[in-house]
Design a protein around this motif. Structure first.
Motif, short mmCIF file in Angstrom:
data_model
loop_
_atom_site.label_atom_id
_atom_site.label_comp_id
_atom_site.label_asym_id
_atom_site.label_seq_id
_atom_site.Cartn_x
_atom_site.Cartn_y
_atom_site.Cartn_z
N SER B 99 0.91 -1.20 -0.02
CA SER B 99 -0.03 0.03 0.12
C SER B 99 1.00 1.34 -0.08
O SER B 99 0.52 2.18 0.61
CB SER B 99 -1.04 -0.13 1.10
OG SER B 99 -0.40 -0.06 2.21
N THR B 182 -1.29 -5.53 -4.05
CA THR B 182 -2.20 -6.40 -3.18
C THR B 182 -3.88 -5.72 -2.88
O THR B 182 -4.69 -6.42 -3.03
CB THR B 182 -1.80 -6.53 -1.71
OG1 THR B 182 -0.59 -7.38 -2.05
CG2 THR B 182 -2.71 -7.43 -1.01
N ALA B 183 -3.74 -4.51 -2.86
CA ALA B 183 -5.05 -3.64 -2.53
C ALA B 183 -5.78 -3.21 -3.99
O ALA B 183 -6.78 -2.64 -3.86
CB ALA B 183 -4.70 -2.49 -1.65
#
Lengths: 315, 305
Positions: B99, B182-183
């Motif tokens: 992030s 990932t996000a």
């Protein structure tokens, strides 16, 4: 219940959603506007069927599950569960409905009360949903064994369990209500990867052995294909394509489905989407979604595969 | 054989408290060659981020490197003092955190943040730094006019691409990517990975790629190390790992990602409560394939669902 309505409920699908719409109001001080989250959704789920709702973040998939769970009130349209209209349910009828339709949430860390042991968590669910059961202890042991855990976990606190174990307890609590429908909203996305497949297998087993209908909400196409019988693809609040899982993902027709399928990492593939193919698909998606004459076109009758498109795109 | 950019030898990191020490990484060894993409895969808590932070010398108390060596171009990273580290970081090795898109300063324009990075490490004029920023933005296919934007005016995917471009600003020899996508939604993820590959072709850096997503890892990496409980349990070129994995944990990880094509088969993953203890040193299985011996049974897969 009269014999006539009993017959009707026996034949009706587990879930039947007709022309459902829902919008949210964003209310900043100067700028009030409504944001449509679901547009004219039709979806039927047969008893004992697993349907996956896939789409990117913001596509409206959680909103649809939340409408079914009575956590949101739709603006228009109707939802029938086991033949019964869920709009305007009150009091005892709501409680009964909540036993019938249960939800598994994404975060097993937030959905179990950390101050109670597992036995208390399950006992509460049993007391509320199945008060007639006398031997709660043996019923609880049966529930945890159904979800693949040993009875020792009953005396544990949630923080003593792993993420996978906690999600299984959350599912055991759902089962304590003896539901006929389970709404699973990204139930594995917060779990460690090696235990995810176990939770999916558990859901599959609940359908096979208990005949429970499952709506599986996810952004992960591969797991949707693995678990579900049928997939419905949601884009900007519309179901744009739907059909039998394997057939749909092998022959995606809607450009949005093609874009999603092409973006899944796949070490076996050598023709992955490049930037120009993606931008072509994006243009098509924009064109398809602005059409004023969107209709369902059947692609494959046997596999219930259809796509939402303008007539002109289907030639 | 080319000279390795990075050599990690027997690295052991302990998180020390008054009562006990927990090993975050335990005798981990691997090398990354110039231009290579090396992947470290494993679940949360397996030590993959601990390794990345050790390489960058970013570990803070209570973590301590108790054993082992990290060599970058043959130079001992663990022996560098603060001044040397400042000169070395970002110039030679840059890291994109999980992030990272939220790590941009919200009250400063994107362009200024580029200028800040470039002038701090390389000096030069504002104008040349700005010119470099424009080049970098073009490389990740963002309109250079966006240099005047603030971070909140950009989408998550755009911000992540900007952070990656910023990491490449000084032509590092090694880029560490810790769960870079990932996000993000899958389509955005695909675009970012493609741009990482393009940047790599253009600039020629090596990559240490960290993720728990095996299908992503197999698609991007040349070689992969699988971590479990602070140890590497299997290390192999991705093709070999994909088709001929030997360690049951690797197989469980691979089995956690159902395929998108072919017949539906039942996958088993790792059973609840299965643990590997006392993981042994890797043994050579030929062709660069290294496996830690285990007496756990190999998983059987493939029955129809």
């Amino acid at each position: 219940m009269t014999s006539r309505t009993a017959e009707k409920t026996a034949l009706s699908p587990a879930v039947s959603i007709r022309s459902l719409s829902k919008s949210y109001k964003s209310s900043s001080l100067f700028n009030r506007k409504t944001v449509p989250a679901l547009k004219n959704i039709d979806l039927e789920i047969q008893r004992g069927e697993i349907v996956a709702l896939v789409g990117e973040s913001g596509s409206g998939k959680s909103t649809l599950a939340r409408c079914l769970a009575l956590l949101e009130t739709p603006d228009a349209g109707e939802v029938l569960v086991n033949g019964q209209d869920i709009a305007g349910l009150k009091g005892a009828a709501v409680r009964e409905y909540r036993s019938e339709v249960q939800m598994v949430f994404q975060d097993p860390f937030g959905s179990l009360n950390p101050t109670f042991r597992v036995e208390h968590i399950l006992e509460r669910a049993l007391a509320i949903h199945q008060p007639q059961i006398k031997s709660k202890r043996s019923e609880m042991a049966r529930l945890v064994s159904t979800v693949g855990l040993s009875p020792e976990v009953l005396s544990s606190f949630p923080h003593e369990l792993s993420g996978g174990q906690r999600q299984r307890i959350a599912i055991a609590r759902v089962l304590a209500a003896k539901p006929s429908v389970i709404l699973a909203d990204e139930p594995t996305s917060m779990l460690d990867v090696s235990v995810r497949i176990g939770v999916l297998n558990l859901l599959h087993k609940l359908r096979d052995e208990h005949g429970i209908t499952i709506l599986y909400v996810t952004h992960d196409l591969a797991s949707a294909r693995y678990l579900s019988d049928r997939i419905a693809v949601l884009n900007e609040g519309r179901i744009v394509e739907s059909g039998e899982s394997v057939q749909l993902l092998d022959n995606p027709v809607h450009p949005y489905t093609q874009l999603l399928v092409g973006a899944v990492p796949n070490p076996e593939r050598d023709n992955s989407l490049d930037a120009s193919k993606r931008s072509t698909l994006r243009e098509q998606i924009a064109r398809w979604s602005t059409s004023t004459n969107l209709q369902k076109h059947v692609i494959d009758e046997a596999n219930q595969h259809w796509v939402l498109a303008d007539e002109s795109e289907m030639i | 054989m080319s000279v390795p950019v990075l050599e990690v030898q027997e690295l052991t990191v302990e998180y020390v408290s008054d009562e006990r020490a927990v090993r975050g990484a335990d005798r981990v060894s691997f090398t990354i060659h110039a231009g290579e993409i090396f992947g470290l895969a494993g679940e949360s808590g397996c030590g993959k981020s601990t390794i990345a932070n050790s390489i960058m010398r970013l570990l803070k108390d209570p973590a301590r490197i108790t054993h082992g060596k990290i060599l970058f171009d043959g130079k001992d990273v663990l022996g560098m003092d603060e001044a040397e580290l400042r000169a070395w970081r970002w110039n030679n090795v840059a890291m994109v955190f999980q992030s990272a898109m939220n790590s941009l300063n919200p009250v400063t324009r994107i362009g200024e943040q580029f200028v800040d990075v470039i002038r701090t490490h390389r000096g030069g004029t504002r104008a040349t730094a700005m010119q470099r920023a424009e080049e970098l933005l073009k490389m990740v296919r963002i309109d250079p006019a966006r240099l005047r934007a603030y971070p909140h005016q950009l989408s998550g995917g755009q911000r992540q691409r900007i952070v990656i471009a910023m990491a490449c600003a000084l032509n590092p020899r090694l880029l560490i990517l810790d769960e870079p996508t990932t996000a993000l939604d899958v389509v955005v993820q695909q675009e970012i990975l493609e741009q990482i590959r393009d940047l790599q072709n253009e600039l020629g850096f090596a990559i240490l790629f960290i993720t728990h997503d095996m299908s992503l890892m197999l698609e991007l990496s040349n070689r992969i190390g699988i971590m479990y409980g602070g140890r590497i349990v299997e290390l192999a070129p991705s093709r070999i790992l994909h088709h001929d994995s030997r360690h049951p944990y690797t197989q469980a990880l691979l089995g956690a990602f159902p395929p998108l094509h072919g017949p539906k088969v039942k996958l088993t993953g790792l059973a609840e409560g299965v643990k590997f203890t006392n993981v042994q040193d890797l043994e050579d299985h030929g062709d660069g394939h290294w496996v830690a011996p285990t007496d756990q049974p190999v998983l059987s897969q493939g029955e129809a669902l």
